[in-house]
Design a protein around this motif. Structure first.
Motif, PDB file in Angstrom:
ATOM      1  N   THR A   4      70.920  83.994  82.655  1.00 24.90           N
ATOM      2  CA  THR A   4      70.129  84.261  83.855  1.00 24.90           C
ATOM      3  C   THR A   4      71.017  84.218  85.094  1.00 24.90           C
ATOM      4  O   THR A   4      70.881  85.063  85.988  1.00 24.90           O
ATOM      5  N   LYS A   5      71.925  83.251  85.157  1.00 28.93           N
ATOM      6  CA  LYS A   5      72.837  83.169  86.302  1.00 28.93           C
ATOM      7  C   LYS A   5      73.760  84.381  86.362  1.00 28.93           C
ATOM      8  O   LYS A   5      74.039  84.902  87.452  1.00 28.93           O
ATOM      9  N   ILE A   6      74.228  84.817  85.211  1.00 23.29           N
ATOM     10  CA  ILE A   6      75.097  85.998  85.177  1.00 23.29           C
ATOM     11  C   ILE A   6      74.326  87.224  85.664  1.00 23.29           C
ATOM     12  O   ILE A   6      74.825  87.998  86.492  1.00 23.29           O
ATOM     13  N   ILE A   7      73.103  87.390  85.170  1.00 22.79           N
ATOM     14  CA  ILE A   7      72.276  88.524  85.600  1.00 22.79           C
ATOM     15  C   ILE A   7      72.014  88.447  87.102  1.00 22.79           C
ATOM     16  O   ILE A   7      72.099  89.447  87.816  1.00 22.79           O
ATOM     17  N   TYR A   8      71.713  87.246  87.596  1.00 23.37           N
ATOM     18  CA  TYR A   8      71.463  87.066  89.030  1.00 23.37           C
ATOM     19  C   TYR A   8      72.680  87.491  89.849  1.00 23.37           C
ATOM     20  O   TYR A   8      72.563  88.271  90.796  1.00 23.37           O
ATOM     21  N   PHE A 114      63.781  87.933  90.934  1.00 24.68           N
ATOM     22  CA  PHE A 114      63.128  87.147  89.877  1.00 24.68           C
ATOM     23  C   PHE A 114      64.089  86.174  89.207  1.00 24.68           C
ATOM     24  O   PHE A 114      63.700  85.059  88.865  1.00 24.68           O
ATOM     25  N   THR A 115      65.341  86.569  89.032  1.00 22.78           N
ATOM     26  CA  THR A 115      66.302  85.620  88.456  1.00 22.78           C
ATOM     27  C   THR A 115      66.639  84.516  89.450  1.00 22.78           C
ATOM     28  O   THR A 115      66.860  83.377  89.042  1.00 22.78           O
ATOM     29  N   TYR A 116      66.651  84.826  90.738  1.00 21.65           N
ATOM     30  CA  TYR A 116      66.843  83.788  91.764  1.00 21.65           C
ATOM     31  C   TYR A 116      65.761  82.720  91.642  1.00 21.65           C
ATOM     32  O   TYR A 116      66.038  81.520  91.659  1.00 21.65           O
ATOM     33  N   HIS A 117      64.535  83.158  91.515  1.00 23.61           N
ATOM     34  CA  HIS A 117      63.422  82.210  91.389  1.00 23.61           C
ATOM     35  C   HIS A 117      63.486  81.428  90.071  1.00 23.61           C
ATOM     36  O   HIS A 117      63.120  80.258  90.037  1.00 23.61           O
ATOM     37  N   LYS A 118      63.942  82.093  89.037  1.00 27.40           N
ATOM     38  CA  LYS A 118      64.053  81.401  87.745  1.00 27.40           C
ATOM     39  C   LYS A 118      65.145  80.331  87.781  1.00 27.40           C
ATOM     40  O   LYS A 118      64.972  79.232  87.247  1.00 27.40           O
ATOM     41  N   ILE A 119      66.247  80.616  88.419  1.00 24.93           N
ATOM     42  CA  ILE A 119      67.365  79.674  88.495  1.00 24.93           C
ATOM     43  C   ILE A 119      67.037  78.483  89.388  1.00 24.93           C
ATOM     44  O   ILE A 119      67.273  77.330  89.029  1.00 24.93           O
ATOM     45  N   PHE A 120      66.529  78.760  90.566  1.00 22.55           N
ATOM     46  CA  PHE A 120      66.344  77.714  91.563  1.00 22.55           C
ATOM     47  C   PHE A 120      64.955  77.092  91.531  1.00 22.55           C
ATOM     48  O   PHE A 120      64.649  76.240  92.363  1.00 22.55           O
TER      49      PHE A 120
END
Length: 125
Positions: A4-8, A114-120
């Motif tokens: 997820t971080k890589i995708i973000y 969406f990945t920002y929200h998933k990570i943080f």
């Protein structure tokens, strides 16, 4: 979580290149001036939009910006990209690739969001 971080970071960096670096480099070019005139926008709007794009892209790429300011940057870019697609569609028609490129960039922005929200852990509403 690592994927997820890589995708973000990949999508955010791509978006930064499309909407931050490119306008900073080419925002004052004759081609950009001609493009804005073709769409019927005044020249001052091109300058203002370039400033907002570079500023917003910096807000998205720099990790110390968090919370509401980052949300506003995502929202502003969403309005900008939808408006760009509509402008190109109305002026050039749907058969032009420039009509769909903003939608492609919007998809990259949405993945970043969406990945920002998933990570943080920020709940997306």
């Amino acid at each position: 979580m690592k994927a997820t971080k890589i995708i973000y970071w990949v999508t955010t960096t791509l978006f930064f290149l499309f909407e931050g670096v490119m306008p900073a480099i080419y925002g004052n070019s004759p081609l950009a001036k001609e493009g804005f005139a073709h769409l019927g926008y005044p020249d001052y709007f091109r300058v203002l939009l370039t400033i907002f794009k570079v500023t917003g892209a910096l807000v998205l790429i720099l990790p110390f910006f968090k919370g509401r300011i980052k949300e506003w940057a995502y929202a502003g870019f969403t309005f900008n990209l939808v408006s760009a697609a509509v402008s190109h569609g109305v002026v050039d028609g749907l058969s032009n690739g420039q009509t769909f490129f903003p939608i492609f960039v919007l998809l990259i922005l949405a993945i970043s969001y969406f990945t920002y929200h998933k990570i943080f852990g920020v709940p997306s509403k």
